[in-house]
Write a protein that holds these residues in place. Structure first.
Motif, PDB file in Angstrom:
ATOM      1  N   THR A  21     141.639  -0.942  59.833  1.00 41.29           N
ATOM      2  CA  THR A  21     143.084  -1.024  59.667  1.00 41.29           C
ATOM      3  C   THR A  21     143.732  -0.140  60.710  1.00 41.29           C
ATOM      4  O   THR A  21     143.274   0.973  60.950  1.00 41.29           O
ATOM      5  CB  THR A  21     143.507  -0.532  58.261  1.00 41.29           C
ATOM      6  N   TYR A  22     144.780  -0.629  61.338  1.00 37.24           N
ATOM      7  CA  TYR A  22     145.519   0.161  62.323  1.00 37.24           C
ATOM      8  C   TYR A  22     146.756   0.748  61.656  1.00 37.24           C
ATOM      9  O   TYR A  22     147.493   0.045  60.977  1.00 37.24           O
ATOM     10  CB  TYR A  22     145.943  -0.695  63.513  1.00 37.24           C
ATOM     11  N   VAL A  23     146.977   2.045  61.884  1.00 37.18           N
ATOM     12  CA  VAL A  23     148.197   2.711  61.434  1.00 37.18           C
ATOM     13  C   VAL A  23     148.978   3.006  62.708  1.00 37.18           C
ATOM     14  O   VAL A  23     148.773   4.024  63.361  1.00 37.18           O
ATOM     15  CB  VAL A  23     147.890   3.998  60.643  1.00 37.18           C
ATOM     16  N   TYR A  24     149.842   2.082  63.079  1.00 39.22           N
ATOM     17  CA  TYR A  24     150.542   2.165  64.349  1.00 39.22           C
ATOM     18  C   TYR A  24     151.436   3.402  64.437  1.00 39.22           C
ATOM     19  O   TYR A  24     151.536   4.034  65.482  1.00 39.22           O
ATOM     20  CB  TYR A  24     151.359   0.892  64.593  1.00 39.22           C
ATOM     21  N   ALA A  25     152.074   3.781  63.342  1.00 39.19           N
ATOM     22  CA  ALA A  25     152.973   4.939  63.356  1.00 39.19           C
ATOM     23  C   ALA A  25     152.242   6.232  63.701  1.00 39.19           C
ATOM     24  O   ALA A  25     152.819   7.138  64.290  1.00 39.19           O
ATOM     25  CB  ALA A  25     153.660   5.078  62.000  1.00 39.19           C
ATOM     26  N   ASP A  26     150.958   6.317  63.337  1.00 44.78           N
ATOM     27  CA  ASP A  26     150.165   7.525  63.603  1.00 44.78           C
ATOM     28  C   ASP A  26     149.194   7.344  64.758  1.00 44.78           C
ATOM     29  O   ASP A  26     148.384   8.242  65.021  1.00 44.78           O
ATOM     30  CB  ASP A  26     149.363   7.902  62.352  1.00 44.78           C
ATOM     31  N   SER A  27     149.212   6.202  65.431  1.00 45.61           N
ATOM     32  CA  SER A  27     148.251   5.888  66.502  1.00 45.61           C
ATOM     33  C   SER A  27     146.818   6.157  66.031  1.00 45.61           C
ATOM     34  O   SER A  27     146.045   6.848  66.676  1.00 45.61           O
ATOM     35  CB  SER A  27     148.558   6.704  67.758  1.00 45.61           C
ATOM     36  N   THR A  28     146.496   5.590  64.870  1.00 44.54           N
ATOM     37  CA  THR A  28     145.194   5.818  64.254  1.00 44.54           C
ATOM     38  C   THR A  28     144.559   4.487  63.862  1.00 44.54           C
ATOM     39  O   THR A  28     145.230   3.606  63.331  1.00 44.54           O
ATOM     40  CB  THR A  28     145.344   6.693  62.993  1.00 44.54           C
ATOM     41  N   PRO A  56     142.214   2.556  71.570  1.00 41.83           N
ATOM     42  CA  PRO A  56     142.928   2.730  72.838  1.00 41.83           C
ATOM     43  C   PRO A  56     143.122   4.217  73.161  1.00 41.83           C
ATOM     44  O   PRO A  56     143.108   5.066  72.270  1.00 41.83           O
ATOM     45  CB  PRO A  56     144.287   2.055  72.580  1.00 41.83           C
ATOM     46  N   ARG A  57     143.307   4.519  74.428  1.00 38.38           N
ATOM     47  CA  ARG A  57     143.528   5.895  74.868  1.00 38.38           C
ATOM     48  C   ARG A  57     144.717   6.490  74.119  1.00 38.38           C
ATOM     49  O   ARG A  57     145.752   5.855  73.975  1.00 38.38           O
ATOM     50  CB  ARG A  57     143.798   5.924  76.367  1.00 38.38           C
ATOM     51  N   GLY A  58     144.529   7.707  73.608  1.00 36.39           N
ATOM     52  CA  GLY A  58     145.581   8.385  72.862  1.00 36.39           C
ATOM     53  C   GLY A  58     145.542   8.103  71.367  1.00 36.39           C
ATOM     54  O   GLY A  58     146.286   8.705  70.610  1.00 36.39           O
ATOM     55  N   TRP A  59     144.691   7.202  70.936  1.00 35.43           N
ATOM     56  CA  TRP A  59     144.548   6.873  69.527  1.00 35.43           C
ATOM     57  C   TRP A  59     143.370   7.642  68.946  1.00 35.43           C
ATOM     58  O   TRP A  59     142.421   7.963  69.645  1.00 35.43           O
ATOM     59  CB  TRP A  59     144.306   5.378  69.343  1.00 35.43           C
ATOM     60  N   GLU A  60     143.419   7.879  67.650  1.00 33.90           N
ATOM     61  CA  GLU A  60     142.337   8.541  66.931  1.00 33.90           C
ATOM     62  C   GLU A  60     141.630   7.510  66.065  1.00 33.90           C
ATOM     63  O   GLU A  60     142.270   6.628  65.487  1.00 33.90           O
ATOM     64  CB  GLU A  60     142.905   9.647  66.049  1.00 33.90           C
ATOM     65  N   VAL A  61     140.296   7.604  65.986  1.00 36.21           N
ATOM     66  CA  VAL A  61     139.532   6.746  65.082  1.00 36.21           C
ATOM     67  C   VAL A  61     139.118   7.595  63.887  1.00 36.21           C
ATOM     68  O   VAL A  61     138.466   8.624  64.047  1.00 36.21           O
ATOM     69  CB  VAL A  61     138.274   6.160  65.763  1.00 36.21           C
TER      70      VAL A  61
END
Length: 122
Positions: A21-28, A56-61
């Protein structure tokens, strides 16, 4: 019996073991155990694709490991199954199915509890 959910990656036919699941607001990007229900904006991944997941770059997994004790049926699951078998074998009245109460919602994610459960907050 429900069909096995497959990996969402194109041309992959392996069974899904995790949900992304992507949490776009938190770039996670959140990778957790396979969700109970298939949701429209989540991606089911097989073991191989979930192990190789990058963001993606800048995102956390964020990888949520399943509790090993929860992988198999719990004693509550087995007791519920036994109760259901006994109830089905009994002639006469049928009990009404338990209703679920929605405790909260964030986007497409839901938190549910049984309406008969009184020891949970909410």
């Amino acid at each position: 019996m429900s069909p096995v959910r497959r990996c969402s990656r194109t041309a992959c036919v392996r069974p899904a073991v995790a949900t992304l699941t992507y949490v776009y607001a938190d770039s996670t990007a959140v990778l957790g155990p396979l969700a109970t229900f298939a949701e429209p904006h989540c991606y089911d991944l097989c073991l191989a694709h979930s192990a190789r997941l990058t963001a993606p770059r800048g995102w956390e997994v964020l990888r949520l490991a399943p509790d090993p004790a929860s992988l198999g049926p719990s004693s509550d699951d087995l007791e519920a199954l036994a109760d259901a078998v006994r109830e089905a074998a009994r002639p006469g009245e049928r009990a009404a199915p338990a209703e679920h109460v929605e405790l909260g919602r964030r986007g497409h994610l839901r938190v549910l509890r049984d309406s008969e459960t009184s020891d949970l907050p909410g």
